[in-house]
Design an enzyme around this catalytic site. Structure first.
Site, PDB file in Angstrom:
ATOM      1  N   TYR A 156       0.871  -1.228  -0.050  1.00  0.00           N
ATOM      2  CA  TYR A 156       0.170  -0.023  -0.094  1.00  0.00           C
ATOM      3  C   TYR A 156       0.689   1.165  -0.085  1.00  0.00           C
ATOM      4  O   TYR A 156       0.747   2.154  -0.805  1.00  0.00           O
ATOM      5  CB  TYR A 156      -0.835  -0.062   1.156  1.00  0.00           C
ATOM      6  CG  TYR A 156      -2.166   0.863   1.136  1.00  0.00           C
ATOM      7  CD1 TYR A 156      -3.278   0.827   0.502  1.00  0.00           C
ATOM      8  CD2 TYR A 156      -2.058   2.017   2.008  1.00  0.00           C
ATOM      9  CE1 TYR A 156      -4.209   1.917   0.458  1.00  0.00           C
ATOM     10  CE2 TYR A 156      -2.972   3.118   2.309  1.00  0.00           C
ATOM     11  CZ  TYR A 156      -4.190   2.912   1.270  1.00  0.00           C
ATOM     12  OH  TYR A 156      -4.868   3.812   1.623  1.00  0.00           O
ATOM     13  N   ILE A 213      -9.865   8.104   8.388  1.00  0.00           N
ATOM     14  CA  ILE A 213     -11.028   8.770   8.199  1.00  0.00           C
ATOM     15  C   ILE A 213     -12.280   7.758   8.660  1.00  0.00           C
ATOM     16  O   ILE A 213     -12.139   6.279   8.123  1.00  0.00           O
ATOM     17  CB  ILE A 213     -11.210   9.096   6.614  1.00  0.00           C
ATOM     18  CG1 ILE A 213     -10.115   9.977   6.172  1.00  0.00           C
ATOM     19  CG2 ILE A 213     -12.568   9.862   6.401  1.00  0.00           C
ATOM     20  CD1 ILE A 213      -9.996  11.404   7.012  1.00  0.00           C
TER      21      ILE A 213
END
Ligand SMILES: NC(=O)c1ccc[n+]([C@@H]2O[C@H](COP(=O)([O-])OP(=O)(O)OC[C@H]3O[C@@H](n4cnc5c(N)ncnc54)[C@H](O)[C@@H]3O)[C@@H](O)[C@H]2O)c1
Length: 251
Positions: free
Chosen positions: A154, A187
Site C-alpha cells: 500500500y 477517516i
C-alpha cells in the site's frame, strides 16, 4: 449556487468519495460518479441532489481500461466537457509482512491504486486541454508520505500517486490545469464507523493515534478537494496536502 463545472469522482458512492460528492453538490457541481456499487447509486444521487448537486452515476469497473475510456467518452457525449476530476477509488489489503504478499495482491493493488488513476488521468487531460481549464486531485494517504509496518505494498502504491501528482503537474503547468493530491489520515468511512460499536477498543486505538484524538470525517477531505477545484486555486500545483490533523507532522 450557479456552477457550470463538470466533474468526475471515482469511488464516489462511499467513504471519502461520497463525502466529496456531497461537498461538490453543495457548491452546485455537475458530478459524474464512476463506481461499481450500482445498488447504492440512487440513494447517493438523491442525497446529493437534495442539497444542490446535479449528480449522475456511471458503472465503471476501474480494473478495465476500456470501461474507463468509454466512461470518459460518455461524459464528453453527455456534458460536452470535463473541468475537474477526483481520482480517489481504492481499497487496501490487510496488513502483512511483505514476503507474505502474493502476486495477485500486487496486481490488484497496482490496478486499483495506481494503474487506473493513470488511465483516468490520460483521458482527463485530453478533455481538459480541449477545455482550456482543468483541476485534477488524487487521493493518496499518510501511507504515501510515510512508511508503516505491514503496509509496504500500500505504501508503494500511494507513494506512486505522489510521484504521479508531481510529474503530471509539471507536464500541465502551462495549460491552466493543476494537479494535486490529498493525503487523508484515518477517516471514519462506512467501513470504519461500525467499529465504534463492534470493536470499540480498535476504534479507540485509531482515534488515540491521531494528534487530535479522533478520526477525520469524509467531508473534511471533501472540503479540501472542493477548494483545490476552485478557479482561484490556480497557483497550487504539484502539492500533496495532508488532511490528518498533524499525523504526518511527526510525534
Ligand atoms: N478511509 C481512510 O481512512 C483512508 C485514509 C487514507 C487514504 N484512503 C484512500 O481513500 C480512497 C477512498 O477510500 P475510502 O476509505 O473512502 O473507501 P470506501 O471503500 O469507502 O470507498 C471506495 C470506493 O471505491 C469504489 N471502488 C472500489 N473498487 C472499484 C472498482 N474496481 N471500480 C470502481 N470503483 C471501485 C468502491 O465501490 C467504493 O465506493 C482510497 O484510495 C483509499 O486508499 C482512505
Amino acid at each position: 449556487m450557479e456552477n457550470n463545472r463538470v466533474t468526475v469522482v471515482t469511488g464516489g458512492l462511499s467513504g471519502i468519495g461520497k463525502g466529496t460528492v456531497m461537498e461538490l453538490a453543495k457548491r452546485g457541481y455537475t458530478t459524474v460518479i464512476f463506481d461499481i456499487q450500482d445498488e447504492k447509486a440512487d440513494d447517493v444521487i438523491a442525497e446529493a441532489n437534495s442539497i444542490g448537486g446535479k449528480t449522475y452515476y456511471r458503472h465503471c469497473n476501474l480494473f478495465d481500461s476500456k470501461e474507463i475510456i468509454e466512461s470518459f467518452q460518455y461524459v464528453k457525449d453527455t456534458f460536452g466537457k470535463l473541468d475537474c476530476a477526483f481520482n480517489n477509488a481504492g481499497f487496501g489489503i490487510l496488513p502483512k509482512s511483505f514476503e507474505e504478499v502474493t502476486e495477485d495482491e500486487i496486481d490488484k493493488e497496482l490496478g486499483i491504486l495506481v494503474k487506473c488513476h493513470m488511465i483516468c488521468t490520460i483521458e482527463e487531460i485530453k478533455m481538459m486541454k480541449e477545455n482550456g481549464f482543468g483541476r485534477i486531485v488524487y487521493t493518496t494517504s499518510g501511507a504515501g508520505l510515510l512508511g508503516s509496518t505491514g503496509m509496504a505494498l500500500y505504501n508503494a502504491c500511494k507513494h506512486a500517486i505522489v510521484g504521479l501528482t508531481k510529474g503530471v503537474a509539471l507536464d500541465m503547468a502551462k495549460q491552466n490545469i493543476t494537479v494535486n493530491a490529498v493525503a487523508p489520515g484515518t477517516i471514519e468511512t462506512e467501513l470504519v464507523a461500525p467499529y465504534k460499536e463492534t470493536a470499540p477498543e480498535i476504534y479507540a486505538q485509531w482515534a488515540a493515534s491521531n494528534p487530535a484524538g479522533r478520526l477525520g470525517m469524509p467531508w473534511e477531505i471533501g472540503r479540501v478537494v472542493a477548494f483545490l477545484f476552485e478557479e482561484d486555486s490556480s497557483f497550487i500545483n504539484g502539492t500533496v496536502i495532508p488532511v490528518d490533523s498533524g499525523f504526518c507532522a511527526g510525534k
